[in-house]
Design a protein around this motif. Structure first.
Motif, short mmCIF file in Angstrom:
data_model
loop_
_atom_site.label_atom_id
_atom_site.label_comp_id
_atom_site.label_asym_id
_atom_site.label_seq_id
_atom_site.Cartn_x
_atom_site.Cartn_y
_atom_site.Cartn_z
N HIS A 6 0.86 -1.19 0.00
CA HIS A 6 0.00 0.00 0.00
C HIS A 6 0.89 1.23 0.00
O HIS A 6 2.11 1.13 0.16
CB HIS A 6 -0.91 0.02 1.24
CG HIS A 6 -0.15 0.15 2.53
ND1 HIS A 6 0.49 -0.91 3.13
CD2 HIS A 6 0.10 1.23 3.31
CE1 HIS A 6 1.08 -0.49 4.23
NE2 HIS A 6 0.87 0.81 4.37
N HIS B 140 0.72 5.71 1.20
CA HIS B 140 -0.04 6.80 1.84
C HIS B 140 0.22 8.05 1.00
O HIS B 140 1.25 8.71 1.19
CB HIS B 140 0.41 7.00 3.29
CG HIS B 140 0.36 5.74 4.10
ND1 HIS B 140 -0.79 5.29 4.70
CD2 HIS B 140 1.31 4.83 4.38
CE1 HIS B 140 -0.54 4.15 5.33
NE2 HIS B 140 0.73 3.86 5.15
N GLU C 142 5.36 8.18 6.77
CA GLU C 142 5.00 7.27 7.88
C GLU C 142 6.28 6.87 8.59
O GLU C 142 7.18 6.32 7.97
CB GLU C 142 4.27 6.05 7.31
CG GLU C 142 3.84 5.04 8.36
CD GLU C 142 3.01 3.92 7.77
OE1 GLU C 142 3.30 3.48 6.63
OE2 GLU C 142 2.05 3.49 8.44
N HIS D 133 4.81 0.34 -0.06
CA HIS D 133 5.57 -0.43 0.91
C HIS D 133 4.74 -1.56 1.48
O HIS D 133 3.51 -1.54 1.40
CB HIS D 133 6.09 0.48 2.04
CG HIS D 133 5.01 1.22 2.77
ND1 HIS D 133 4.39 2.32 2.24
CD2 HIS D 133 4.44 1.01 3.98
CE1 HIS D 133 3.49 2.77 3.11
NE2 HIS D 133 3.49 1.99 4.16
N ASN E 209 -3.99 2.28 8.27
CA ASN E 209 -2.83 1.38 8.17
C ASN E 209 -2.63 0.83 6.76
O ASN E 209 -1.50 0.61 6.33
CB ASN E 209 -2.91 0.24 9.20
CG ASN E 209 -4.12 -0.67 9.00
OD1 ASN E 209 -5.14 -0.28 8.42
ND2 ASN E 209 -4.02 -1.88 9.49
NI NI Z 1 1.99 2.18 5.61
#
Ligand code: NI
Length: 128
Positions: free
Chosen positions: A43, A45, A50, A89, A109
């Motif tokens: 996934h 972001h 993060e 990642h 998450n």
């Molecule tokens: Ni993540």
């Protein structure tokens, strides 16, 4: 005044994996405790970096760029790493890992991937 948060007590209060618990907030950032074991889902972001801070165990953060080239990093206790926003990642462990996450309130998450691994952010159990 704020309460003191103890990391050992926080990690003792839960044992499920991939289910981050909010420990404290700093302005609009949450500091979360999480147990990791096995492999998560790929996934990214798109809106935020993060931060991972490993407390125990060994964590591989698999990453791939837009061309699919891999940039995996391995983190051990005390290691801190920031996955830049938008980078795909997938965390993977061999054995149990405890870690802290620093990310803006509301960060999910599974990022843009969604799906069944998406966790509701949980508050730590009150110790009274
Ligand atoms: Ni993540």
């Amino acid at each position: 005044m704020a309460d003191v948060v103890n990391l050992a007590a926080a990690f003792d209060s839960f044992d499920d994996t991939w289910q981050p618990r909010r420990l404290v907030s700093v302005n609009d950032y949450d500091v979360k405790a999480v147990r990791l074991e096995g492999e998560f889902v790929w996934h990214s972001h798109p809106e935020t970096d993060e931060l991972f801070m490993v407390r125990s165990g060994r964590l591989v953060i698999q990453q791939r760029d837009a061309e699919g080239k891999r940039h995996d990093v391995e983190l051990g206790p005390g290691d801190v790493y920031v996955v830049p926003r938008g980078v795909e990642h997938c965390p993977r462990t061999e054995g149990a890992v405890t870690a802290l996450l620093f990310e803006p309130r509301g960060t999910v998450n599974t990022g843009d991937a969604g799906g069944e691994r998406t966790a509701e952010l949980q508050e730590p159990a009150a110790d009274d």
